[in-house]
Design a protein around this motif. Structure first.
Motif: not given
Ligand code: FES
Ligand code: SF4
Lengths: 160, 195
Positions: B33-35, B45-50
Motif C-alpha cells: 500500500p502507498t499514499l 517517502g513521506g507517508c511511511r505507509l509502504c
Molecule cells: S508510499 Fe509514502 S512513504 Fe512510500
C-alpha cells in the motif's frame, strides 16, 4: 530611529538586487540571499521574495517554503533590537521565566511579537550554549549573563 | 536487465539496478500500500505507509519500500504482524486529519484502524506532497507549494501563477487522497478573482 511610524518602510528593490547579485552564481545562493536580506531589513516582504525568485530563477514555491520554514526568517517586520530570552533548562531553573515576564511587562509584547513602533522583537530560544551564565538574554548578538530582574531594564535600555 | 535477485514474501523476484523495492515488488505482482508514491515522480517517502521489513546479512529492519533501493540478495517481507500494527497506527493518525477520505477509510478497514482513536483536527491535508511534486516535476508550473513546518505546515497556491495555469490543468486534483486540494483551490480562486 523613526519612533512612531506604524508600518515598516517599503523594501528598496535596488538594494535587494545588489544583495542578490552578491551571491548570484554561488551554490546555495538562495539561503545566503535570504539570510542577508533578513539581517539587513529584519523581515522578508512578499515582493522581495518574488524578486529573489525571479532573479535567481528559483520557483517562488521554493523561496516561500524556505522563508516560512526556518525560524531565522520572518515574514512580518521585526524590531530592532531583537531580544532573545533563553528558556533552556539551565536558564529556566535560574529564573528565566521571571526575566521573561519582566521583559514582557516592560515592552508590552509577548514572545514572537514585535511592538508597533518596531522598537523590540521578543523571542524565546532554547539554549545559547552558555548555561553557566544563566539566565541569559541575547540582544542583537550580544550576550547578557546572570540577568536579574533588577538588571533587566538596564539590559534592555543598554541597546536602544 | 534483471541483474539483481531478491526474495519478496518468499517469492524470487528479479530487479534492475536503480529500481526501488516497491517497483520490484509491483513488477512481480506483489501489492504494497502507498499514499504518497506516484510512478512519474521522484521517490519521496513521506507517508511511511509502504514500510516493509528487509533482511540483509542477517540483520532485519523496517524501511520504506518506495525509497529503498533494490539490492541483490535482499530478503523482503511486506506483511508481518509488526508491519500491520505500524500501518494501523499511521492510518489512525492520518484519519484524524482526513476522516472522510475514501482511500484512507478503505485502507483503515483493511488494517483494522480505529478512525476515532485520535481526536480529529480536521485539517484534511495529509501532506503527501503529490500535488506539490506533480506541479513541480511533471508540469514544471510550481503553482502550489508547502509553507511553514511541523503542525502548521500546509499547501499554498501562488495566486499569480495559479490563476494563470490551474484552471486549464487540474491534473493534480485526482491525485489528492483527500478533498483538501480542491477545497484550497476553490478558496484561492474566489480570493484571487472575486465575483
Ligand atoms: S508510499 Fe509514502 S512513504 Fe512510500
Ligand atoms: S492537498 Fe492533497 S495532494 Fe496535496 S499534499 Fe495535501 S493531501 Fe497531498
Amino acid at each position: 530611529m523613526k519612533g512612531t511610524e506604524l508600518c515598516a518602510p517599503a523594501a528598496d528593490l535596488e538594494e535587494i538586487d545588489r544583495i542578490i547579485d552578491r551571491y548570484r552564481d554561488e551554490k546555495g545562493s538562495l539561503i545566503q540571499v535570504l539570510l542577508t536580506i533578513q539581517a539587513e531589513h529584519h523581515w522578508l516582504p512578499r515582493e522581495v521574495l518574488s524578486r529573489v525568485a525571479e532573479r535567481l530563477s528559483v520557483p517562488l514555491t521554493r523561496v516561500l517554503h524556505l522563508a516560512t520554514f526556518a525560524t531565522a526568517f520572518s515574514r512580518i517586520p521585526r524590531g530592532r533590537p531583537e531580544v532573545h530570552v533563553c528558556t533552556g533548562t539551565a536558564c529556566h531553573v535560574r529564573g528565566a521565566p521571571r526575566v521573561l515576564s519582566t521583559i514582557e511587562e516592560l515592552t508590552g509584547i509577548q514572545p514572537g511579537e514585535t511592538d508597533l513602533d518596531l522598537r523590540y522583537s521578543l523571542e524565546t530560544v532554547n539554549c545559547l550554549g552558555c548555561c553557566a551564565l544563566g539566565p541569559v538574554v541575547e540582544i542583537d548578538g550580544k550576550i547578557h549573563g546572570k540577568v536579574s530582574i533588577a538588571k533587566t531594564e538596564d539590559v534592555l535600555k543598554s541597546c536602544e | 536487465m534483471n541483474d539483481l535477485t531478491m526474495r519478496i514474501d518468499g517469492k524470487e523476484v528479479g530487479a534492475a539496478e536503480g529500481m526501488t523495492v516497491l517497483t520490484a515488488a509491483r513488477g512481480a505482482g506483489i501489492e504494497i500500500p502507498t499514499l504518497c508514491h506516484h510512478d512519474s515522480l521522484e521517490p519521496y517517502g513521506g507517508c511511511r505507509l509502504c514500510l516493509v521489513e528487509v533482511t540483509e546479512r542477517g540483520w532485519s529492519r523496517h524501511v520504506v519500500a518506495c525509497v529503498y533501493p533494490a539490492k541483490d540478495g535482499l530478503e523482503v517481507r511486506t506483511r508481518t504482524e509488526r508491519i500491520d500494527r505500524i500501518r494501523k497506527g499511521i492510518l489512525e493518525l492520518l484519519l484524524a486529519r482526513a476522516p472522510n477520505s475514501p482511500i484512507l477509510r478503505e485502507l483503515g478497514e483493511e488494517y483494522g484502524a480505529d478512525p476515532d482513536r485520535f481526536e480529529g483536527e480536521g485539517s484534511f491535508c495529509i501532506h503527501c506532497g503529490l500535488c506539490v511534486r506533480y506541479c513541480a516535476e511533471v508540469k514544471k508550473a510550481h503553482a502550489v507549494g508547502f509553507v511553514d513546518r511541523g503542525v502548521r505546515r500546509e499547501i499554498a497556491f501562488i495566486p499569480e501563477i495559479a490563476t494563470r495555469v490551474c484552471e486549464s490543468c487540474k491534473e493534480c486534483f485526482p491525485l489528492c487522497p483527500t478533498s483538501y486540494l480542491q477545497a484550497a483551490w476553490v478558496l484561492v480562486k474566489s480570493l484571487a478573482t472575486p465575483a
